[in-house]
Design a protein around this motif. Structure first.
Motif, PDB file in Angstrom:
ATOM      1  N   TYR A   1       0.851  -1.189   0.000  1.00 61.90           N
ATOM      2  CA  TYR A   1       0.000   0.000   0.000  1.00 61.90           C
ATOM      3  C   TYR A   1       0.893   1.247   0.000  1.00 61.90           C
ATOM      4  O   TYR A   1       1.691   1.450   0.916  1.00 61.90           O
ATOM      5  N   ALA A   2       0.757   2.065  -1.046  1.00 64.16           N
ATOM      6  CA  ALA A   2       1.473   3.328  -1.125  1.00 64.16           C
ATOM      7  C   ALA A   2       0.565   4.413  -0.562  1.00 64.16           C
ATOM      8  O   ALA A   2      -0.449   4.759  -1.160  1.00 64.16           O
ATOM      9  N   VAL A   3       0.906   4.931   0.613  1.00 62.93           N
ATOM     10  CA  VAL A   3       0.073   5.918   1.293  1.00 62.93           C
ATOM     11  C   VAL A   3       0.425   7.297   0.745  1.00 62.93           C
ATOM     12  O   VAL A   3       1.534   7.792   0.931  1.00 62.93           O
ATOM     13  N   LYS A  36      -0.548  12.075   6.890  1.00 59.37           N
ATOM     14  CA  LYS A  36      -0.272  10.851   6.141  1.00 59.37           C
ATOM     15  C   LYS A  36       0.667   9.912   6.906  1.00 59.37           C
ATOM     16  O   LYS A  36       0.418   8.702   6.983  1.00 59.37           O
ATOM     17  N   SER A  37       1.740  10.460   7.463  1.00 64.78           N
ATOM     18  CA  SER A  37       2.698   9.627   8.197  1.00 64.78           C
ATOM     19  C   SER A  37       2.078   9.072   9.473  1.00 64.78           C
ATOM     20  O   SER A  37       2.324   7.927   9.862  1.00 64.78           O
ATOM     21  N   VAL A  73       7.404  -1.024   6.975  1.00 68.36           N
ATOM     22  CA  VAL A  73       7.147   0.351   6.559  1.00 68.36           C
ATOM     23  C   VAL A  73       8.398   0.903   5.898  1.00 68.36           C
ATOM     24  O   VAL A  73       9.490   0.860   6.478  1.00 68.36           O
ATOM     25  N   LEU A  74       8.235   1.395   4.679  1.00 70.48           N
ATOM     26  CA  LEU A  74       9.319   2.073   3.985  1.00 70.48           C
ATOM     27  C   LEU A  74       9.000   3.566   3.986  1.00 70.48           C
ATOM     28  O   LEU A  74       7.987   3.982   3.428  1.00 70.48           O
ATOM     29  N   ASP A  75       9.861   4.337   4.623  1.00 66.82           N
ATOM     30  CA  ASP A  75       9.679   5.784   4.682  1.00 66.82           C
ATOM     31  C   ASP A  75      10.194   6.362   3.371  1.00 66.82           C
ATOM     32  O   ASP A  75      11.381   6.673   3.229  1.00 66.82           O
ATOM     33  N   ALA A  76       9.308   6.470   2.393  1.00 70.07           N
ATOM     34  CA  ALA A  76       9.693   6.952   1.061  1.00 70.07           C
ATOM     35  C   ALA A  76       9.664   8.466   0.967  1.00 70.07           C
ATOM     36  O   ALA A  76       9.943   9.019  -0.103  1.00 70.07           O
ATOM     37  N   ASP A  77       9.335   9.138   2.045  1.00 69.88           N
ATOM     38  CA  ASP A  77       9.358  10.598   2.064  1.00 69.88           C
ATOM     39  C   ASP A  77      10.791  11.018   2.386  1.00 69.88           C
ATOM     40  O   ASP A  77      11.126  11.344   3.529  1.00 69.88           O
ATOM     41  N   ILE A  78      11.647  10.984   1.360  1.00 72.07           N
ATOM     42  CA  ILE A  78      13.084  11.182   1.555  1.00 72.07           C
ATOM     43  C   ILE A  78      13.396  12.538   2.163  1.00 72.07           C
ATOM     44  O   ILE A  78      14.249  12.671   3.047  1.00 72.07           O
ATOM     45  N   LEU A 105       3.302  -4.414   3.184  1.00 74.34           N
ATOM     46  CA  LEU A 105       4.322  -3.359   3.170  1.00 74.34           C
ATOM     47  C   LEU A 105       3.624  -2.031   2.930  1.00 74.34           C
ATOM     48  O   LEU A 105       2.869  -1.877   1.966  1.00 74.34           O
ATOM     49  N   LEU A 106       3.865  -1.079   3.828  1.00 77.50           N
ATOM     50  CA  LEU A 106       3.304   0.259   3.699  1.00 77.50           C
ATOM     51  C   LEU A 106       4.412   1.223   3.264  1.00 77.50           C
ATOM     52  O   LEU A 106       5.502   1.221   3.852  1.00 77.50           O
ATOM     53  N   LEU A 107       4.137   2.014   2.243  1.00 76.01           N
ATOM     54  CA  LEU A 107       5.081   3.009   1.761  1.00 76.01           C
ATOM     55  C   LEU A 107       4.554   4.394   2.117  1.00 76.01           C
ATOM     56  O   LEU A 107       3.471   4.774   1.663  1.00 76.01           O
ATOM     57  N   ASP A 108       5.304   5.129   2.912  1.00 81.81           N
ATOM     58  CA  ASP A 108       4.899   6.492   3.274  1.00 81.81           C
ATOM     59  C   ASP A 108       5.466   7.437   2.226  1.00 81.81           C
ATOM     60  O   ASP A 108       6.634   7.826   2.279  1.00 81.81           O
ATOM     61  N   LEU A 109       4.643   7.812   1.249  1.00 84.26           N
ATOM     62  CA  LEU A 109       5.085   8.636   0.133  1.00 84.26           C
ATOM     63  C   LEU A 109       5.129  10.111   0.515  1.00 84.26           C
ATOM     64  O   LEU A 109       4.401  10.542   1.403  1.00 84.26           O
ATOM     65  N   PRO A 110       5.962  10.900  -0.173  1.00 81.49           N
ATOM     66  CA  PRO A 110       5.909  12.352   0.029  1.00 81.49           C
ATOM     67  C   PRO A 110       4.647  12.906  -0.604  1.00 81.49           C
ATOM     68  O   PRO A 110       4.021  12.243  -1.444  1.00 81.49           O
TER      69      PRO A 110
END
Length: 378
Positions: free
Chosen positions: A116-118, A127-128, A147-152, A223-228
């Motif tokens: 899931y890409a949040v 969101k986070s 959880v992948l913190d994709a908000d670099i 797997l959850l992706l925390d997108l920017p």
């Protein structure tokens, strides 16, 4: 008095999981030796994957507790050693196979992990906060969650999960830290202090690729992706790297925020991804007299769901509405998700209900654009 055997001790050690890899240390070749002495003495030697293993104390404690449960055991000593290069290579091959180049397991046809890409159209909608609480709630159900913190640029997941632990690296394989039973990786774990990350598109893409391929996630259920915020480089890279990732849109009731959130969800029309649903955060504030104050208006979440449903030609559900609660903010700052700290809080209940829906969600074509132009005629 019971007579202790080496087999008894090794059977007990088979119940000890490595804190990072989450597999028995006996299967991972981490038990170097077991020595028995007079009076029930037991001496165990354990291999660590690296000399700087941050969990050496926890491993020692787990081994000691497991051996202590063997009937007749007396004094216990645990000695730690470090794997050599050949042993680490064997471990990496055991876990990841002998592929020359790491692959993204979640992008493989046989992957059973739901991704899931949040996403959100703009920042500040929570969101986070939604991501980490959903992750903790899903893990509390007994699921294996990452959880992948994709908000670099705006990473905040490690703080909200209360971890400052650095990943351990075994050759080119990265072991993600675990917080509240959730595996987590973030660029924050590779920078010093609060140093900003100043990268352009290609570097962002490569970082995400490494987080997905080089990190040993194990057998994840979710797997959850925390997108920017927005529909920029990271959202496009995720669509390329994990085409089967589903988009979970977070918005507030405010019309201005809902319009922007709709754009974040509508990216699925171009990337051919499925939209899992919409989450409305900050839906209302419960006042002491029992009434509700709609600080940010009403209807934004349902509006986004309705518009996206029409756009993709399939139902996109409003998965839940989360009220404004001060403890939700406090829990994030303290590093313990509210769904764990106070499960009966109204916001925590709403988040757990959303997690329940995501946990039982089945795969299918509903909500996924098939790229068919229904306006054309022969």
């Amino acid at each position: 008095m019971s007579v202790i055997t080496e087999s008894d001790v090794r059977s007990a050690l088979a119940k000890v999981d490595d804190p990072e890899i989450r597999k028995p240390i006996t299967e991972l070749g981490m038990v170097k030796s077991v020595t028995l002495g007079d009076g029930g003495k037991v001496h165990v030697e354990i291999y660590l994957t690296t000399a700087g293993c941050p969990l050496r104390t926890e491993i020692t404690q787990r081994v000691t507790r497991a051996v202590a449960d063997v009937a007749g055991v007396g004094p216990i000593t645990v000695e730690l050693d470090v794997m050599n290069d050949e042993q680490r290579t064997a471990l990496r091959k055991q876990l990841r196979g002998d592929s020359a180049e790491p692959v993204i397991p979640f992008a493989q046809p046989g992957s059973l992990t739901r991704v899931y890409a949040v996403a959100s159209g703009k920042g500040g909608v929570g969101k986070s906060t939604v991501t980490v609480n959903l992750a903790a709630a899903l893990a509390a159900r007994g699921l294996s969650v990452g959880v992948l913190d994709a908000d670099i640029y705006g990473h905040s997941v490690p703080r909200m999960l209360g971890t400052e632990q650095r990943p351990t690296q075994v050759e080119r394989m990265i072991m993600p830290p675990v917080a509240h039973e959730v595996k987590v990786i973030s660029i924050a774990m590779f920078t010093q202090g609060n140093t900003p990350v100043v990268w352009r598109g290609p570097m962002l893409h490569r970082a995400l690729q490494q987080f997905l391929a080089d990190v040993f996630w194990g057998d994840l259920d979710i797997l959850l992706l925390d997108l920017p915020p927005g529909t920029g480089d990271v959202a496009i890279s995720i669509a390329q790297l994990i085409p089967n990732a589903e988009i979970l849109v977070v918005t507030t009731p405010q019309p201005a925020a809902a319009e922007v959130a709709e754009r974040a969800g509508a990216i699925a029309l171009q990337t051919r991804q499925r939209i899992a649903g919409v989450v409305e955060n900050m839906s209302w504030l419960d006042l002491p007299d029992g009434t509700r104050m709609d600080l940010y208006g009403t209807g934004g979440g349902q509006s986004v769901a309705d518009r996206l449903s029409r756009a993709v030609g399939a139902p996109v559900p409003l998965l839940g509405q989360i009220p404004i609660e001060q403890p939700l903010r406090e829990a994030g700052d303290e590093g313990t998700p509210l769904v764990l700290r106070d499960p009966e809080n109204p916001a925590a209940r709403a988040l757990r209900e959303i997690a329940d829906k995501l946990a039982v969600r089945k795969r299918g074509l509903a909500g996924m654009s098939l790229g068919i132009d229904t306006t054309r005629h022969l």
